[in-house]
Design an enzyme around this catalytic site. Structure first.
Site, mmCIF file in Angstrom:
data_model
loop_
_atom_site.group_PDB
_atom_site.id
_atom_site.type_symbol
_atom_site.label_atom_id
_atom_site.label_comp_id
_atom_site.label_asym_id
_atom_site.label_seq_id
_atom_site.Cartn_x
_atom_site.Cartn_y
_atom_site.Cartn_z
ATOM 1 C CG HIS A 209 -1.703 -1.242 1.409
ATOM 2 N ND1 HIS A 209 -2.924 -1.491 0.826
ATOM 3 C CD2 HIS A 209 -1.389 -2.362 2.113
ATOM 4 C CE1 HIS A 209 -3.340 -2.703 1.177
ATOM 5 N NE2 HIS A 209 -2.426 -3.248 1.950
ATOM 6 C CB SER B 297 13.925 22.307 -15.797
ATOM 7 O OG SER B 297 13.155 23.487 -15.911
ATOM 8 C CE LYS C 205 12.592 19.361 -11.333
ATOM 9 N NZ LYS C 205 11.372 19.704 -12.058
ATOM 10 C CD GLU D 107 9.222 12.270 -15.665
ATOM 11 O OE1 GLU D 107 8.262 12.991 -15.382
ATOM 12 O OE2 GLU D 107 10.356 12.722 -15.916
#
Ligand code: ARG
Length: 473
Positions: free
Chosen positions: A169, A290, A296, A303
């Site tokens: 979970h 970024s 970043k 992804e």
């Protein structure tokens, strides 16, 4: 002007290989709507391989002469060389890979070329080509799956002994070895490899000779063609063979499970590389920055893998829907099988390749992983199991430990902060040896059941995996 061209086209006889019964040429819009050469050209090698085997059989059966056979074989080899050299011109007016190659053959060698299609239809031909192609691609996929497995096994070996939280979970559940977690992926990809093998086993039957759908009256020998093309046999029913795409569907389903496994890993890598987790560091060469936020470093590769799962699933759904409700036997709808199959295949191959590379360029923060096992009462189950060993029924033990956890939570302390006297207030069965059980290492190494996370079991699993990969190479 357009009209004049149209009426000219209407009176011209069709130049198509199938044009005999047509008195008008095909409309340009129809040609571009129906063509498949823009994507099925990638089957050229397998199309030629199948045609060569077919031609040899036709000669053995005296349906063509040996000279005709030799001219066909030479012609096909020349076409193959031209395609590979990039000098062959594919034309959309010739619809698909089969007719492009056959027309070129006939242009080059004349009448012998026109005999190649004896006792054959494009319906059994496309089924043959796709089976041959997917069989080769399955072997390539297996190599890529092995590569990904190797990356997991290498990491599991490097980090053997490092503990981390195991989650259910998405909550800290029980401490485990990092290598145990990594080897879970090894198992997933093992099942994918075995599924791929199963799929190829069912696919590996030659449909050639089903012709359009009813078989042929000409004295062909299907079995010898199948043997030459390394099939395990021939398909049993010509009508089924003509309209069947189960093999393509199964293949895309296997691709979907591979992609799903890649996507689950991708999700973990995204989470683990966040500041909140800081479990892994993905090498700079495998991340992107970024354009606005200078600080970043983004995990774009995982992804994108996660994102591409959408199109791989889309391919499966698309193929399922194409085939749903199709009456027997061949229908042109079936031409729609190729793009989803190719796209899913390309996507999964690229995903496997980059994942293996990515894993080789990922480092784990072992301190962070270790720290994350503290807090969260992850050894509570161990305390319950300890009480079970002291003959307390599990349900009762569960409730006793629940009380201990509540007590600790109230006081803001960990299980390991309790001394023996405090622990004994909850159960007199608790003795000094409890402290072996409450430590993270003690907990991990107590899980010696087969397939458990104890180091001795993980080492065993790792050795088996290494031996298997050694055998495969
Ligand atoms: N391009 C077709 C396909 O991919 C080949 C078979 C066409 N057969 C036919 N009778 N039109 O399905």
């Amino acid at each position: 002007m357009g009209q004049a061209q149209d009426s000219g086209a209407k009176t011209k006889k069709s130049a198509k290989l199938w044009g005999g019964r047509f008195s008008e040429t095909t409309a340009a819009s129809v040609e571009s709507f129906t063509e498949s050469i823009s994507y099925d050209r990638r089957l050229y090698r397998h199309d030629i391989m199948g045609s060569k085997a077919h031609a040899r059989m036709l000669a053995r059966q005296n349906l063509i002469t040996d000279q005709e056979r030799d001219a066909i074989l030479q012609g096909l080899d020349d076409i193959l060389a031209d395609i590979e050299a990039g000098t062959f011109v594919f034309s959309p007016e010739l619809e698909d890979v089969h007719m492009n190659i056959e027309k070129a053959l006939t242009d080059r060698i004349g009448d012998a070329g026109a005999k190649l299609h004896t006792a054959r239809s494009r319906n059994d031909q496309i089924s043959l080509d796709l089976r041959l192609y997917l069989r080769d691609e399955a072997a390539e996929l297996d190599r890529l799956l092995q590569g990904t497995q190797r990356a997991f096994v290498a990491l599991a070996r490097t980090y053997l002994g490092v503990v981390m939280p195991g989650y259910t979970h998405m909550q800290r559940a029980q401490p485990v070895l990092l290598s145990h977690h990594l080897l879970a992926y090894y198992e997933m990809f093992s099942r994918d490899r075995s599924r791929l093998k199963d799929c190829v086993r069912r696919m590996n039957l030659s449909p050639l000779g089903a012709a359009a759908m009813a078989g042929t009256g000409l004295p062909i020998d299907r079995e010898s063609v199948a043997e030459e093309l390394h099939f395990d046999g021939v398909t049993a029913n010509s009508m089924d063979s003509s309209g069947d795409r189960d093999f393509a569907l199964e293949f895309v389903f296997v691709l979907n499970l591979i992609q799903l496994h890649l996507s689950r890993l991708a999700e973990e890598l995204v989470l683990w590389s966040s500041k909140e987790f800081s479990f892994v560091d993905i090498g700079d060469r495998y991340c992107t920055g970024s354009s606005i936020m200078p600080q970043k470093k983004n995990p774009d590769i995982p992804e994108l893998i996660r994102g591409k799962t959408g199109r791989v699933t889309g391919a499966l759904v698309s193929l399922l829907m194409t085939i749903k409700g199709l009456p027997l036997t061949y229908n042109r709808d079936l031409q729609e099988d190729k793009e989803p199959v190719f796209d899913a295949l390309d996507t999964v191959k690229a995903g496997l390749t980059i994942t293996a590379e990515l894993l080789h360029n990922t480092t784990f923060h072992t301190k962070k992983l270790q720290q994350a096992t503290r807090g969260g009462f992850m050894t509570a189950t161990d305390l319950a199991d300890y009480l079970v060993r002291k003959n307390i029924p599990f349900r009762k033990a569960h409730s006793i430990v629940g009380g201990v956890v509540a007590h600790c939570q109230q006081r803001g302390i960990e299980l390991t902060d309790l001394d023996l006297d405090e622990l004994r207030k909850f159960s007199p069965a608790i003795e000094q040896d409890i402290f072996n059980v409450l430590s993270v290492e003690g907990s991990v190494n107590s899980r010696i059941s087969t397939g458990g996370t104890a180091q001795i079991q993980v080492e065993r699993a790792l050795e088996i995996a290494e031996q298997q990969l050694e055998k495969d190479s």
